[in-house]
Design a protein around this motif. Structure first.
Motif, PDB file in Angstrom:
ATOM      1  N   GLY A   1      -4.150  -1.467  10.955  1.00  0.00           N
ATOM      2  CA  GLY A   1      -4.210  -0.632  10.802  1.00  0.00           C
ATOM      3  C   GLY A   1      -1.975  -0.727  10.473  1.00  0.00           C
ATOM      4  O   GLY A   1      -1.403   0.694  10.470  1.00  0.00           O
ATOM      5  N   GLY A   2      -1.933  -1.273  10.419  1.00  0.00           N
ATOM      6  CA  GLY A   2       0.224  -1.402  10.604  1.00  0.00           C
ATOM      7  C   GLY A   2       0.589  -0.793   9.526  1.00  0.00           C
ATOM      8  O   GLY A   2      -0.097  -1.329   7.949  1.00  0.00           O
ATOM      9  N   GLU A   3       1.767  -0.206   9.598  1.00  0.00           N
ATOM     10  CA  GLU A   3       2.433   0.077   8.179  1.00  0.00           C
ATOM     11  C   GLU A   3       3.774   0.295   8.593  1.00  0.00           C
ATOM     12  O   GLU A   3       4.266   0.413  10.182  1.00  0.00           O
ATOM     13  CB  GLU A   3       1.997   2.031   7.543  1.00  0.00           C
ATOM     14  N   ALA A   4       4.433  -0.377   7.759  1.00  0.00           N
ATOM     15  CA  ALA A   4       6.398  -0.471   7.801  1.00  0.00           C
ATOM     16  C   ALA A   4       7.024  -0.350   6.874  1.00  0.00           C
ATOM     17  O   ALA A   4       6.976  -0.747   5.748  1.00  0.00           O
ATOM     18  CB  ALA A   4       6.279  -1.751   8.098  1.00  0.00           C
ATOM     19  N   ASN A   5       8.025   0.288   6.469  1.00  0.00           N
ATOM     20  CA  ASN A   5       8.810   0.701   5.507  1.00  0.00           C
ATOM     21  C   ASN A   5      10.587   0.715   5.952  1.00  0.00           C
ATOM     22  O   ASN A   5      10.209   0.975   7.139  1.00  0.00           O
ATOM     23  CB  ASN A   5       8.382   1.739   4.736  1.00  0.00           C
ATOM     24  N   GLU A   6      11.110   1.054   4.794  1.00  0.00           N
ATOM     25  CA  GLU A   6      12.760   1.146   5.372  1.00  0.00           C
ATOM     26  C   GLU A   6      12.837   2.618   6.663  1.00  0.00           C
ATOM     27  O   GLU A   6      13.995   2.787   7.220  1.00  0.00           O
ATOM     28  CB  GLU A   6      13.688   1.676   4.095  1.00  0.00           C
ATOM     29  N   THR A   7      12.076   3.792   6.498  1.00  0.00           N
ATOM     30  CA  THR A   7      13.029   4.277   7.454  1.00  0.00           C
ATOM     31  C   THR A   7      11.797   4.598   9.006  1.00  0.00           C
ATOM     32  O   THR A   7      12.048   5.692   9.728  1.00  0.00           O
ATOM     33  CB  THR A   7      12.166   5.993   6.491  1.00  0.00           C
ATOM     34  N   SER A   8       9.984   3.927   8.320  1.00  0.00           N
ATOM     35  CA  SER A   8       9.316   4.208  10.457  1.00  0.00           C
ATOM     36  C   SER A   8       8.441   2.787   9.435  1.00  0.00           C
ATOM     37  O   SER A   8       8.008   2.230   8.837  1.00  0.00           O
ATOM     38  CB  SER A   8       8.586   5.440   9.400  1.00  0.00           C
ATOM     39  N   THR A   9       7.373   3.320  11.402  1.00  0.00           N
ATOM     40  CA  THR A   9       6.368   2.068  11.626  1.00  0.00           C
ATOM     41  C   THR A   9       6.094   3.090  12.632  1.00  0.00           C
ATOM     42  O   THR A   9       6.088   3.534  13.391  1.00  0.00           O
ATOM     43  CB  THR A   9       7.212   0.661  11.491  1.00  0.00           C
ATOM     44  N   ASN A  10       4.596   2.083  12.850  1.00  0.00           N
ATOM     45  CA  ASN A  10       3.675   2.067  13.344  1.00  0.00           C
ATOM     46  C   ASN A  10       3.507   0.734  14.139  1.00  0.00           C
ATOM     47  O   ASN A  10       2.245   0.680  15.076  1.00  0.00           O
ATOM     48  CB  ASN A  10       2.719   2.314  13.216  1.00  0.00           C
ATOM     49  N   PHE A  11       4.591  -0.757  13.861  1.00  0.00           N
ATOM     50  CA  PHE A  11       3.871  -1.682  14.534  1.00  0.00           C
ATOM     51  C   PHE A  11       4.068  -1.266  15.830  1.00  0.00           C
ATOM     52  O   PHE A  11       3.087  -2.765  16.895  1.00  0.00           O
ATOM     53  CB  PHE A  11       4.906  -2.754  13.854  1.00  0.00           C
ATOM     54  N   ASP A  12       4.763  -0.977  16.534  1.00  0.00           N
ATOM     55  CA  ASP A  12       5.313  -1.106  17.625  1.00  0.00           C
ATOM     56  C   ASP A  12       3.789  -0.418  18.475  1.00  0.00           C
ATOM     57  O   ASP A  12       4.291   0.409  19.921  1.00  0.00           O
ATOM     58  CB  ASP A  12       6.751  -0.325  18.360  1.00  0.00           C
ATOM     59  N   THR A  13       3.121   0.619  17.277  1.00  0.00           N
ATOM     60  CA  THR A  13       1.910   1.185  18.833  1.00  0.00           C
ATOM     61  C   THR A  13       0.547   0.240  19.757  1.00  0.00           C
ATOM     62  O   THR A  13       0.952  -0.892  18.908  1.00  0.00           O
ATOM     63  CB  THR A  13       1.523   2.335  17.726  1.00  0.00           C
ATOM     64  N   PRO A  14       0.525   0.676  20.778  1.00  0.00           N
ATOM     65  CA  PRO A  14      -0.145  -0.028  21.184  1.00  0.00           C
ATOM     66  C   PRO A  14      -1.314  -0.782  19.941  1.00  0.00           C
ATOM     67  O   PRO A  14      -2.476  -1.233  19.841  1.00  0.00           O
ATOM     68  CB  PRO A  14      -1.208   0.992  22.524  1.00  0.00           C
ATOM     69  N   GLU A  15      -2.138   0.905  19.847  1.00  0.00           N
ATOM     70  CA  GLU A  15      -3.353   0.615  18.791  1.00  0.00           C
ATOM     71  C   GLU A  15      -3.267  -0.444  18.341  1.00  0.00           C
ATOM     72  O   GLU A  15      -4.448  -0.787  16.768  1.00  0.00           O
ATOM     73  CB  GLU A  15      -3.235   2.382  17.898  1.00  0.00           C
ATOM     74  N   VAL A  16      -1.606  -0.465  16.999  1.00  0.00           N
ATOM     75  CA  VAL A  16      -1.393  -1.512  16.014  1.00  0.00           C
ATOM     76  C   VAL A  16      -0.876  -2.694  16.543  1.00  0.00           C
ATOM     77  O   VAL A  16      -2.307  -4.132  16.814  1.00  0.00           O
ATOM     78  CB  VAL A  16      -0.693  -0.921  15.507  1.00  0.00           C
TER      79      VAL A  16
END
Length: 428
Positions: A208-223
């Motif tokens: 469920g990872g997402e990354a764009n120029e302004t935000s990301t959830n790559f750094d979350t435990p779930e991802v």
């Protein structure tokens, strides 16, 4: 006698004029040269079509051009043009993730509003995703040439079954059984370029990872934590090799590599994987972490042709780029290089419909992520993070995995640094 002298004088003057014209033409021939950068596997193809274009083209000043081909990968072209635009190609092939950087650096010559004029004609003939990838801040900046920039699984159907290839666990179990007690070079291998950001991203996308120029959830435990655990699992397998797809081609052909992750560019041609009829194509496998099974996802991007914004001959360069991305050339490229067209008519051609590479991309479509608007530091920061979980590096792994136990707090530090390394833009 006077007539003879006059005639001789006229003849001499004519010879001098012709000599000047010839010298001028010679100088023009040397000066009016366009440099085109294309990847190594496409040199012969683009040379043929560029020469066809040059044979018939004259610009608005009546000047003729010749084309010189240079080898440059689509992944490196943008960086090289930005670093030294004056010394770079007039026309170059590149991947769509580089558009925003090239525009900001003034290294791409704009085509125009994709709803008007010539830019609209280009937009209308290509699939929407490729036009979107070539557009920045409301302007079309590049010519779409392919809409198949992704990766999938190649596998040897005599070694792996359709059931085996559904998961990484199934693949390694089958390979381990085939290898038995074999050691060293006698063991067959599985290829995945797990040290490279383009492929590493698939692990984050799977969870469920997402990354764009302004935000990301790559750094979350779930991802992020799950992605890093998956990276550790893959790199720890005895029978995996971190080869690039280009380097793995020979092994897939001779059978020493029985599965690999790559795109359509290694499929056809003189050294293409299609030479081994046992090799089949399939969507990416799933992977299981902490009891959660997820299918890996590939980037899906477009390949483009751009015109150097600081080139000397923009009119001719645009004309050449437009020609090399037209329907005729894209359709020919399907057969020559197994390239998936961005041109709508080419994509509906019999040649395109018969391509196994396009068939598998279609099957994998739901598990792809658009390769656009990525964070500025994405390509450098991701390997720094993920490669710290490389199980072959005992020193590094001693920090993140001790006595077979993941050190979650230390892994989270990697992810925190990853987010900083992405260099996200502040939102208004």
């Amino acid at each position: 006698m006077k007539k003879s002298k006059i005639l001789i004088a006229v003849l001499l003057a004519t010879v001098m004029v012709l000599s000047v014209v010839a010298m001028t033409a010679c100088k023009q021939e040397k000066a009016i040269e366009l440099l085109v950068w294309a990847p190594s596997n496409a040199q012969t193809f683009y040379k043929e079509w560029a020469e066809k274009w040059a044979a018939d083209y004259k610009d608005s000043q009546g000047r003729q051009f010749r084309v010189k081909l240079g080898i440059m990968s689509e992944g490196e072209a943008g960086t090289n043009v930005m670093n030294a635009p004056e010394d770079s190609a007039d026309v170059f092939c590149f991947a769509d993730d580089q558009v925003s950087k090239l525009v900001t650096a003034g290294a791409l010559a704009a085509i125009g509003n994709p709803t008007e004029g010539a830019a609209k004609a280009i937009a209308d003939r290509n699939v929407e995703s490729s036009v979107e990838a070539a557009t920045y801040d409301g302007k079309l900046y590049a010519y779409p040439m392919q809409a198949d920039n992704c990766y999938f699984l190649y596998y040897n159907s005599e070694v792996l079954s359709e059931e085996d290839i559904k998961s990484w666990e199934g693949i390694f179990a089958a390979v381990n059984e085939v290898n038995g007690s074999a050691t060293g070079t006698d063991r067959v291998k599985v290829q995945w370029d797990y040290g490279t950001a383009w492929y590493q991203a698939s692990l984050f996308f799977a969870f469920g990872g997402e990354a764009n120029e302004t935000s990301t959830n790559f750094d979350t435990p779930e991802v992020g934590i799950k992605a890093l655990k998956a990276a550790y699992y893959l790199s720890s397998q005895q029978d995996i090799t971190m080869m690039s797809p280009d380097d793995a081609k020979a092994g897939l052909i001779d059978g020493t590599i029985v599965a690999g992750v790559a795109g359509s560019w290694i499929y056809s041609g003189d050294t293409g994987v299609s030479k081994n009829t046992k090799i089949k194509l399939a969507p990416l496998p799933s992977i299981t972490v902490d009891g959660e099974t997820k299918t890996m996802k590939s980037f899906l991007g477009s390949k483009l042709i751009g015109v150097n914004g600081q080139g000397k001959y923009l009119e001719a360069s645009h004309a050449l780029a437009n020609y090399l991305t037209g329907e005729e050339v894209q359709t020919a490229k399907v057969t020559a290089l197994s390239a998936g067209p961005s041109n709508k008519n080419s994509a509906n051609s019999d040649a395109a419909k018969a391509l196994p590479t396009l068939e598998v991309i279609s099957k994998q479509q739901a598990n792809t992520v658009a390769q656009i608007n990525l964070p500025e530091g994405f390509w450098d920061a991701l390997p720094t993070c993920v490669n710290a979980m490389n199980a072959t590096d005992a020193t590094v792994i001693g920090t993140y995995v001790k006595d077979g136990q993941f050190q979650i707090a230390e892994m989270q530090k990697l992810l925190d640094a990853l987010k900083v390394g992405f260099k996200l833009k502040a939102t208004a």
